[in-house]
Every structure is written in C-alpha cells, then in structure tokens.
Write a protein that holds these residues in place. Structure first.
Motif, PDB file in Angstrom:
ATOM      1  N   PRO B  30      -0.759  15.765  24.753  1.00 15.34           N
ATOM      2  CA  PRO B  30       0.341  15.051  24.081  1.00 15.34           C
ATOM      3  C   PRO B  30       1.699  15.602  24.481  1.00 15.34           C
ATOM      4  O   PRO B  30       2.548  15.869  23.649  1.00 15.34           O
ATOM      5  CB  PRO B  30       0.040  15.292  22.601  1.00 15.34           C
ATOM      6  CG  PRO B  30      -0.663  16.606  22.580  1.00 15.34           C
ATOM      7  CD  PRO B  30      -1.391  16.753  23.874  1.00 15.34           C
ATOM      8  N   HIS B  32       3.547  13.992  26.772  1.00 19.07           N
ATOM      9  CA  HIS B  32       4.245  12.879  27.402  1.00 19.07           C
ATOM     10  C   HIS B  32       4.184  12.955  28.919  1.00 19.07           C
ATOM     11  O   HIS B  32       5.205  13.032  29.586  1.00 19.07           O
ATOM     12  CB  HIS B  32       5.693  12.835  26.924  1.00 19.07           C
ATOM     13  CG  HIS B  32       5.847  13.192  25.490  1.00 19.07           C
ATOM     14  ND1 HIS B  32       6.057  14.479  25.083  1.00 19.07           N
ATOM     15  CD2 HIS B  32       5.769  12.457  24.371  1.00 19.07           C
ATOM     16  CE1 HIS B  32       6.127  14.510  23.761  1.00 19.07           C
ATOM     17  NE2 HIS B  32       5.951  13.295  23.308  1.00 19.07           N
ATOM     18  N   VAL B  70       7.858   6.570  26.832  1.00 14.15           N
ATOM     19  CA  VAL B  70       8.883   7.501  26.358  1.00 14.15           C
ATOM     20  C   VAL B  70       9.937   7.616  27.451  1.00 14.15           C
ATOM     21  O   VAL B  70       9.617   7.989  28.573  1.00 14.15           O
ATOM     22  CB  VAL B  70       8.278   8.896  26.084  1.00 14.15           C
ATOM     23  CG1 VAL B  70       9.372   9.849  25.640  1.00 14.15           C
ATOM     24  CG2 VAL B  70       7.179   8.806  25.064  1.00 14.15           C
ATOM     25  N   ARG B  78       7.449   8.264  31.154  1.00 16.24           N
ATOM     26  CA  ARG B  78       6.448   9.097  30.497  1.00 16.24           C
ATOM     27  C   ARG B  78       5.690   8.267  29.461  1.00 16.24           C
ATOM     28  O   ARG B  78       6.228   7.284  28.953  1.00 16.24           O
ATOM     29  CB  ARG B  78       7.114  10.295  29.799  1.00 16.24           C
ATOM     30  CG  ARG B  78       7.754  11.243  30.771  1.00 16.24           C
ATOM     31  CD  ARG B  78       8.583  12.329  30.086  1.00 16.24           C
ATOM     32  NE  ARG B  78       8.968  13.336  31.069  1.00 16.24           N
ATOM     33  CZ  ARG B  78       8.190  14.337  31.440  1.00 16.24           C
ATOM     34  NH1 ARG B  78       7.008  14.503  30.876  1.00 16.24           N
ATOM     35  NH2 ARG B  78       8.580  15.191  32.363  1.00 16.24           N
ATOM     36  N   ASP B  80       2.937   8.183  25.973  1.00 12.72           N
ATOM     37  CA  ASP B  80       2.592   8.893  24.747  1.00 12.72           C
ATOM     38  C   ASP B  80       1.529   8.084  24.013  1.00 12.72           C
ATOM     39  O   ASP B  80       1.721   6.909  23.737  1.00 12.72           O
ATOM     40  CB  ASP B  80       3.863   8.993  23.889  1.00 12.72           C
ATOM     41  CG  ASP B  80       3.685   9.928  22.711  1.00 12.72           C
ATOM     42  OD1 ASP B  80       2.538  10.280  22.396  1.00 12.72           O
ATOM     43  OD2 ASP B  80       4.696  10.281  22.089  1.00 12.72           O
ATOM     44  N   ASP B  82       0.633   8.596  21.066  1.00 11.34           N
ATOM     45  CA  ASP B  82       0.989   8.519  19.650  1.00 11.34           C
ATOM     46  C   ASP B  82       1.932   7.335  19.454  1.00 11.34           C
ATOM     47  O   ASP B  82       3.083   7.373  19.865  1.00 11.34           O
ATOM     48  CB  ASP B  82       1.671   9.832  19.239  1.00 11.34           C
ATOM     49  CG  ASP B  82       2.044   9.837  17.769  1.00 11.34           C
ATOM     50  OD1 ASP B  82       1.871   8.794  17.095  1.00 11.34           O
ATOM     51  OD2 ASP B  82       2.509  10.884  17.293  1.00 11.34           O
ATOM     52  N   HIS B  88      11.791  12.123  19.711  1.00  5.68           N
ATOM     53  CA  HIS B  88      11.563  13.063  20.794  1.00  5.68           C
ATOM     54  C   HIS B  88      12.807  13.918  21.002  1.00  5.68           C
ATOM     55  O   HIS B  88      13.921  13.418  20.931  1.00  5.68           O
ATOM     56  CB  HIS B  88      11.215  12.323  22.087  1.00  5.68           C
ATOM     57  CG  HIS B  88       9.910  11.614  22.018  1.00  5.68           C
ATOM     58  ND1 HIS B  88       9.817  10.247  21.950  1.00  5.68           N
ATOM     59  CD2 HIS B  88       8.648  12.081  21.959  1.00  5.68           C
ATOM     60  CE1 HIS B  88       8.537   9.906  21.878  1.00  5.68           C
ATOM     61  NE2 HIS B  88       7.807  10.992  21.863  1.00  5.68           N
ATOM     62  N   ASP B  99       7.969  16.571  19.963  1.00  7.19           N
ATOM     63  CA  ASP B  99       7.933  15.479  18.990  1.00  7.19           C
ATOM     64  C   ASP B  99       8.544  15.955  17.693  1.00  7.19           C
ATOM     65  O   ASP B  99       8.473  17.136  17.367  1.00  7.19           O
ATOM     66  CB  ASP B  99       6.475  15.097  18.681  1.00  7.19           C
ATOM     67  CG  ASP B  99       5.839  14.328  19.831  1.00  7.19           C
ATOM     68  OD1 ASP B  99       6.563  13.595  20.510  1.00  7.19           O
ATOM     69  OD2 ASP B  99       4.623  14.471  20.011  1.00  7.19           O
TER      70      ASP B  99
END
Lengths: 136, 136
Positions: B30, B32, B70, B78, B80, B82, B88, B99
């Motif tokens: 995680p 990114h 992202v 990038r 993610d 999530d 960010h 995050d």
DNA sequence: GTACACATTTATAATAAATCCAAGATTGGA
DNA sequence: TCCAATCTTGGATTTATTATAAATGTGTAC
C-alpha cells in the motif's frame, strides 16, 4: 514598463518579453492551460518561441511562487497563476476545470500530526452544473 | 479459489492469474506503486507478463472501483487499492507518500454549489516527521 | 557608444510514460 | 472437445518532458 514586467522584477525575475507574455497569458486564461496550450497560442505572435522556453519559464514562475502546478489525474501538467489556496473541480463530461474557494479550517486530518505541511491541494471530480442540466 | 479471485468475480472481472497477482500486489504494497514498480516485481514470477497488461488491468480496476489513481504532481501515475476517501501526504525530502484519514464534513466549498461531486481528492506536501527530526 | 560577462532562448536530441495494434494464448460455455 | 469471446503479449508509436550546447540578447563598466 508594463505592470506584469514590474511584478516579475519585484520577484527577482528579469522581465524578458517571453516571460512577460507567458505570465500575461496565464493571467488572461485562468483555465489552467497546459504547456502545449501556452506554446501554441504564443508562438503565433512570437514565431521564434520554443517549447523549452515555456517549460523553463513556467518552472521559474513556480519556483518563485508566481504560479502553481495543477494536477488532476492527467498526464499533462497544467499551470495556474492563482497561487492562493483554492480547490479545483474537473467535470468528467465536458473536461472543464473550475476553481472553487475552500476553507480548510474544518478539515480534520489524522495521521500526519507532526508533519510540516507546505502545500494543500484539493480537487474534486464529477459533473458540472452546465452538463447536469443539458443531459439528454 | 483465492479470496482475491472471489473478489474480482463479485465485481464482474474474470479472475485471470495476472489480474489476481496485480490486485494482490496492490493490496500487499500500500505504498502507491507505479506501473513500473508493479511490472518489475511481478515479472520475476510471471516472466511472460507485459507492461501493457499491467496498464490494462489497472485501468480495469479503476473502472470497477477496485483501485484509485493517486496523482501528486509527478509524471508517473500511482495506484492505490484503498478506495475509501483518504488523503495523501508527500514528503518532499524523502519522497514517501503517506496516507492520512480525512473528515471533510467541515470543508467549506464555495463556487460549485450545484455540481455533482463523485470523487474528492486531498493531498498535502511538506516534510514528514522522520525527515524533520533527522535534519542536520 | 562599445565591449564584455552573464542571462536567456533556441533547436535538436535523448529519455521515459503511456497508448495502440495485431497476433497469439486462454477461457468458459455449448 | 470445439468455438467464440476475452485476455495477454510484444513491439511499434505517440506524446510529455528534460538535457545539452550553440546562439542570441541584455545590463553595466568603461
């Protein structure tokens, strides 16, 4: 000397013709233009203008805080002469990028308590009023 | 069938091996990652993997809301896994992207009253705790 | 005004991300 | 098993950005 030239001087930037015109273009077209936009429009009146100059000049403005980079999930970098803290809204239907004022006093952030924040960026995506009402 | 495969199926994505591994990589890392990151790491175990597949698959995930793009003023996109609303923070010293949770209830926005907002993105830049304390 | 040092601009080439495309491989269902 | 649809591949392109070195322009001391 033009107002723009004075302003560049005050910020320790030598007011060359290219720089003045690029800054004026940025201020007259607050639609967050790309390097390509700026180049294509200014090369009409400055036939010798090179794209590298546009890149260099915009970087210079950003370093001197006379412009900001606007990034909204696109591969092309956009620039904005408005350096005050404001948000951007990108309409996914028509592609326009709108400015909006934000007051982030009420924005709670957890997890970066002791970090030194120098820049805050907020951007939303969705559908703008114009496109909402003109739908089918 | 793996949990990831089930999840892809539930989202109407055929759970091919490449897709499963890319999704797992996203969830296990995680931080990114960029397309390049993902490709370089997965090609070790899937020698036939092509970068186009990574691009296609990530686009697919984004369209199905299983991942988000992202963007923090960089030329490389990038990703993610999530997809919940969070901010960010990019440290300009060490380059890390953190995050943080946000509560945007208190965020006042003027100028886009009647717009339909589908995505809210918040990113800050500055210097992270680690870099602040290790300074000279 | 002229000359010189320095800043700026230019054109070209190099780099790197992202996309396109057509062929080959894989998959799920009949 | 076979077929059609989907997925993956690799190579070629396109496009944004950066690097470099030469050329041009500018301000200042004389």
């Amino acid at each position: 000397m033009s107002e723009t030239a004075e302003r560049l001087k005050r910020n320790n930037i030598r007011p060359s013709y290219a720089r003045i015109r690029i800054m004026e273009y940025l201020m007259e077209h607050p639609v967050h233009p790309t390097v390509e936009d700026i180049y294509q429009n200014l090369v009409k009146e400055i036939p010798t203008l090179s794209k590298t100059t546009v890149y260099n000049t915009l970087d210079l403005f950003v370093r001197h805080n006379l412009a900001r980079v606007v990034t909204i999930e696109e591969n092309e970098t956009r620039y904005d002469a408005d350096t005050t803290n404001h948000g951007h809204f990108k309409c996914e239907t028509c592609g326009s990028v709108y400015d909006f004022t934000i007051n982030d006093d009420g924005l709670e952030t957890k997890g970066i308590g002791d970090f030194a924040v120098t820049e805050k960026h907020v951007y939303f995506k969705g559908i703008c009023k114009k496109c909402l009402y003109s739908k089918e």
